[in-house]
Design a protein around this motif. Structure first.
Motif, PDB file in Angstrom:
ATOM      1  N   HIS A  45       0.810  -1.208   0.000  1.00 39.17           N
ATOM      2  CA  HIS A  45       0.000   0.000   0.000  1.00 39.17           C
ATOM      3  C   HIS A  45       0.851   1.269   0.000  1.00 39.17           C
ATOM      4  CE1 HIS A  45      -3.041  -2.935   1.113  1.00 39.17           C
ATOM      5  NE2 HIS A  45      -3.908  -2.060   0.653  1.00 39.17           N
ATOM      6  N   LEU A  46       0.323   2.291  -0.625  1.00 36.63           N
ATOM      7  CA  LEU A  46       0.985   3.593  -0.616  1.00 36.63           C
ATOM      8  C   LEU A  46       0.795   4.232   0.758  1.00 36.63           C
ATOM      9  CD1 LEU A  46       0.486   3.090  -3.732  1.00 36.63           C
ATOM     10  CD2 LEU A  46       0.454   5.567  -3.926  1.00 36.63           C
ATOM     11  N   GLU A  47       1.824   4.903   1.206  1.00 36.44           N
ATOM     12  CA  GLU A  47       1.719   5.670   2.442  1.00 36.44           C
ATOM     13  C   GLU A  47       1.127   7.040   2.100  1.00 36.44           C
ATOM     14  OE1 GLU A  47       5.691   5.617   4.037  1.00 36.44           O
ATOM     15  OE2 GLU A  47       5.555   3.482   4.526  1.00 36.44           O
ATOM     16  N   GLU A  48       0.660   7.752   3.106  1.00 35.81           N
ATOM     17  CA  GLU A  48       0.050   9.061   2.879  1.00 35.81           C
ATOM     18  C   GLU A  48       1.001   9.981   2.111  1.00 35.81           C
ATOM     19  OE1 GLU A  48      -2.039  12.665   5.418  1.00 35.81           O
ATOM     20  OE2 GLU A  48      -1.601  10.773   6.413  1.00 35.81           O
ATOM     21  N   ASN A  49       0.494  10.598   1.060  1.00 37.61           N
ATOM     22  CA  ASN A  49       1.236  11.536   0.200  1.00 37.61           C
ATOM     23  C   ASN A  49       2.405  10.902  -0.561  1.00 37.61           C
ATOM     24  OD1 ASN A  49      -0.442  13.735   0.947  1.00 37.61           O
ATOM     25  ND2 ASN A  49       0.737  13.962   2.835  1.00 37.61           N
ATOM     26  N   GLU A  50       2.483   9.586  -0.607  1.00 32.50           N
ATOM     27  CA  GLU A  50       3.561   8.909  -1.321  1.00 32.50           C
ATOM     28  C   GLU A  50       3.165   8.732  -2.790  1.00 32.50           C
ATOM     29  OE1 GLU A  50       6.520   5.210  -0.327  1.00 32.50           O
ATOM     30  OE2 GLU A  50       4.378   4.872  -0.004  1.00 32.50           O
ATOM     31  N   LYS A  51       4.089   8.997  -3.687  1.00 29.34           N
ATOM     32  CA  LYS A  51       3.852   8.786  -5.116  1.00 29.34           C
ATOM     33  C   LYS A  51       3.883   7.287  -5.406  1.00 29.34           C
ATOM     34  CE  LYS A  51       6.066  13.081  -6.461  1.00 29.34           C
ATOM     35  NZ  LYS A  51       7.220  13.689  -7.149  1.00 29.34           N
ATOM     36  N   PRO A  52       3.091   6.826  -6.391  1.00 29.66           N
ATOM     37  CA  PRO A  52       3.073   5.394  -6.716  1.00 29.66           C
ATOM     38  C   PRO A  52       4.460   4.826  -7.017  1.00 29.66           C
ATOM     39  CG  PRO A  52       1.242   6.483  -7.775  1.00 29.66           C
ATOM     40  CD  PRO A  52       2.094   7.565  -7.170  1.00 29.66           C
ATOM     41  N   GLU A  53       5.276   5.555  -7.790  1.00 29.29           N
ATOM     42  CA  GLU A  53       6.610   5.052  -8.118  1.00 29.29           C
ATOM     43  C   GLU A  53       7.468   4.920  -6.860  1.00 29.29           C
ATOM     44  OE1 GLU A  53      10.558   5.987 -10.841  1.00 29.29           O
ATOM     45  OE2 GLU A  53       8.748   7.162 -11.169  1.00 29.29           O
ATOM     46  N   ASP A  54       7.379   5.884  -5.963  1.00 28.37           N
ATOM     47  CA  ASP A  54       8.152   5.825  -4.720  1.00 28.37           C
ATOM     48  C   ASP A  54       7.714   4.636  -3.863  1.00 28.37           C
ATOM     49  OD1 ASP A  54       9.527   8.097  -5.525  1.00 28.37           O
ATOM     50  OD2 ASP A  54       8.248   9.458  -4.360  1.00 28.37           O
ATOM     51  N   ALA A  55       6.401   4.405  -3.783  1.00 23.71           N
ATOM     52  CA  ALA A  55       5.886   3.266  -3.012  1.00 23.71           C
ATOM     53  C   ALA A  55       6.362   1.945  -3.616  1.00 23.71           C
ATOM     54  CB  ALA A  55       4.363   3.302  -2.979  1.00 23.71           C
ATOM     55  N   LEU A  56       6.290   1.855  -4.935  1.00 17.79           N
ATOM     56  CA  LEU A  56       6.706   0.638  -5.620  1.00 17.79           C
ATOM     57  C   LEU A  56       8.171   0.314  -5.340  1.00 17.79           C
ATOM     58  CD1 LEU A  56       5.811  -1.456  -7.891  1.00 17.79           C
ATOM     59  CD2 LEU A  56       6.999   0.070  -9.437  1.00 17.79           C
ATOM     60  N   LEU A  57       9.033   1.303  -5.481  1.00 18.17           N
ATOM     61  CA  LEU A  57      10.467   1.077  -5.285  1.00 18.17           C
ATOM     62  C   LEU A  57      10.805   0.870  -3.805  1.00 18.17           C
ATOM     63  CD1 LEU A  57      11.845   3.572  -7.941  1.00 18.17           C
ATOM     64  CD2 LEU A  57      11.512   1.098  -8.158  1.00 18.17           C
ATOM     65  N   ARG A  58      10.072   1.513  -2.908  1.00 18.09           N
ATOM     66  CA  ARG A  58      10.269   1.294  -1.469  1.00 18.09           C
ATOM     67  C   ARG A  58       9.905  -0.148  -1.109  1.00 18.09           C
ATOM     68  NH1 ARG A  58       6.522   0.908   2.040  1.00 18.09           N
ATOM     69  NH2 ARG A  58       4.982   2.157   0.896  1.00 18.09           N
ATOM     70  N   GLU A  59       8.738  -0.594  -1.573  1.00 16.56           N
ATOM     71  CA  GLU A  59       8.306  -1.964  -1.283  1.00 16.56           C
ATOM     72  C   GLU A  59       9.272  -2.981  -1.883  1.00 16.56           C
ATOM     73  OE1 GLU A  59       5.992  -3.182   0.624  1.00 16.56           O
ATOM     74  OE2 GLU A  59       4.701  -1.448   1.034  1.00 16.56           O
ATOM     75  N   LEU A  60       9.765  -2.711  -3.083  1.00 17.50           N
ATOM     76  CA  LEU A  60      10.739  -3.607  -3.719  1.00 17.50           C
ATOM     77  C   LEU A  60      11.981  -3.746  -2.850  1.00 17.50           C
ATOM     78  CD1 LEU A  60      11.619  -5.271  -6.246  1.00 17.50           C
ATOM     79  CD2 LEU A  60      12.613  -3.146  -7.101  1.00 17.50           C
ATOM     80  N   LEU A  61      12.498  -2.630  -2.363  1.00 22.09           N
ATOM     81  CA  LEU A  61      13.692  -2.668  -1.514  1.00 22.09           C
ATOM     82  C   LEU A  61      13.409  -3.389  -0.202  1.00 22.09           C
ATOM     83  CD1 LEU A  61      16.642  -1.857  -1.072  1.00 22.09           C
ATOM     84  CD2 LEU A  61      15.810   0.335  -0.179  1.00 22.09           C
ATOM     85  N   GLU A  62      12.283  -3.080   0.445  1.00 25.09           N
ATOM     86  CA  GLU A  62      11.949  -3.718   1.718  1.00 25.09           C
ATOM     87  C   GLU A  62      11.762  -5.222   1.575  1.00 25.09           C
ATOM     88  OE1 GLU A  62       9.485   0.115   3.551  1.00 25.09           O
ATOM     89  OE2 GLU A  62       8.418  -1.746   3.139  1.00 25.09           O
ATOM     90  N   GLU A  63      11.067  -5.642   0.517  1.00 34.59           N
ATOM     91  CA  GLU A  63      10.696  -7.048   0.387  1.00 34.59           C
ATOM     92  C   GLU A  63      11.722  -7.921  -0.320  1.00 34.59           C
ATOM     93  OE1 GLU A  63       6.746  -7.437  -1.202  1.00 34.59           O
ATOM     94  OE2 GLU A  63       5.868  -6.300   0.457  1.00 34.59           O
ATOM     95  N   THR A  64      12.624  -7.305  -1.100  1.00 35.04           N
ATOM     96  CA  THR A  64      13.597  -8.119  -1.845  1.00 35.04           C
ATOM     97  C   THR A  64      15.046  -7.716  -1.602  1.00 35.04           C
ATOM     98  OG1 THR A  64      13.695  -6.740  -3.841  1.00 35.04           O
ATOM     99  CG2 THR A  64      11.905  -8.379  -3.715  1.00 35.04           C
ATOM    100  N   GLY A  65      15.250  -6.529  -1.040  1.00 36.04           N
ATOM    101  CA  GLY A  65      16.615  -6.044  -0.850  1.00 36.04           C
ATOM    102  C   GLY A  65      17.243  -5.547  -2.133  1.00 36.04           C
ATOM    103  N   THR A  66      16.453  -5.372  -3.192  1.00 33.37           N
ATOM    104  CA  THR A  66      16.990  -4.930  -4.475  1.00 33.37           C
ATOM    105  C   THR A  66      16.468  -3.541  -4.849  1.00 33.37           C
ATOM    106  OG1 THR A  66      15.223  -5.975  -5.753  1.00 33.37           O
ATOM    107  CG2 THR A  66      17.185  -7.294  -5.349  1.00 33.37           C
ATOM    108  N   VAL A  67      17.232  -2.892  -5.716  1.00 39.70           N
ATOM    109  CA  VAL A  67      16.873  -1.590  -6.254  1.00 39.70           C
ATOM    110  C   VAL A  67      16.660  -1.767  -7.744  1.00 39.70           C
ATOM    111  CG1 VAL A  67      17.702   0.768  -6.627  1.00 39.70           C
ATOM    112  CG2 VAL A  67      18.252  -0.423  -4.495  1.00 39.70           C
ATOM    113  N   GLY A  68      15.632  -1.140  -8.280  1.00 39.88           N
ATOM    114  CA  GLY A  68      15.354  -1.297  -9.695  1.00 39.88           C
ATOM    115  C   GLY A  68      14.910  -0.014 -10.346  1.00 39.88           C
TER     116      GLY A  68
END
Length: 139
Positions: A45-68
């Motif tokens: 889920h997106l956090e308050e005032n978070e852009k979709p791209e920022d949420a996507l890349l944040r979740e990717l880093l948290e859940e996989t340890g990777t940057v894309g």
């Protein structure tokens, strides 16, 4: 009508230099194993005032340890969520653990793994969508 801001964002992750193909036709997709929900693609889920791209890349880093790098969006498949095609740098790893209690394992799959809360058809539809989009952009 497509929302300007989704409720959640999911990452369709492929590895740079590998083919983007429908499931079972040669490419690999990165999945995470949730302890209760089973195998799924990274996202949340997106956090308050978070852009979709920022949420996507944040979740990717948290859940996989990777940057894309976000390549494209599918904003229509889920009514309240967007799925972004993300490319990560080449890696030799096929599976690994991360420091996230919501992820038991991270693993590359050539075919849709056994799923619990999702359907195989969802992942096949998304694979076909991004494969077609990739072919259009290449030629």
């Amino acid at each position: 009508m497509v929302e300007d801001r989704p409720v959640f964002a999911l990452a369709w992750v492929t590895c740079e230099g590998e083919p983007l193909t429908p499931m079972g036709e040669g490419g690999r997709i990165l999945f995470v194993e949730h302890p209760q929900r089973g195998w799924e693609i990274p996202g949340g889920h997106l956090e308050e005032n978070e852009k979709p791209e920022d949420a996507l890349l944040r979740e990717l880093l948290e859940e996989t340890g990777t940057v894309g790098e976000l390549v494209s969006w599918n904003k229509t498949y889920y009514p309240k969520g967007w799925v972004g095609h993300v490319i990560i740098p080449p890696t030799e790893k096929t599976s690994w653990k991360v420091n996230d209690d919501k992820v038991a394992e991270v693993k590359w799959w050539e075919q849709t793994p056994s799923v619990i809360e999702w359907t195989v058809e969802e992942f096949e539809d998304l694979a076909n969508y991004f494969s077609r989009l990739s072919k259009k952009s290449q030629g």
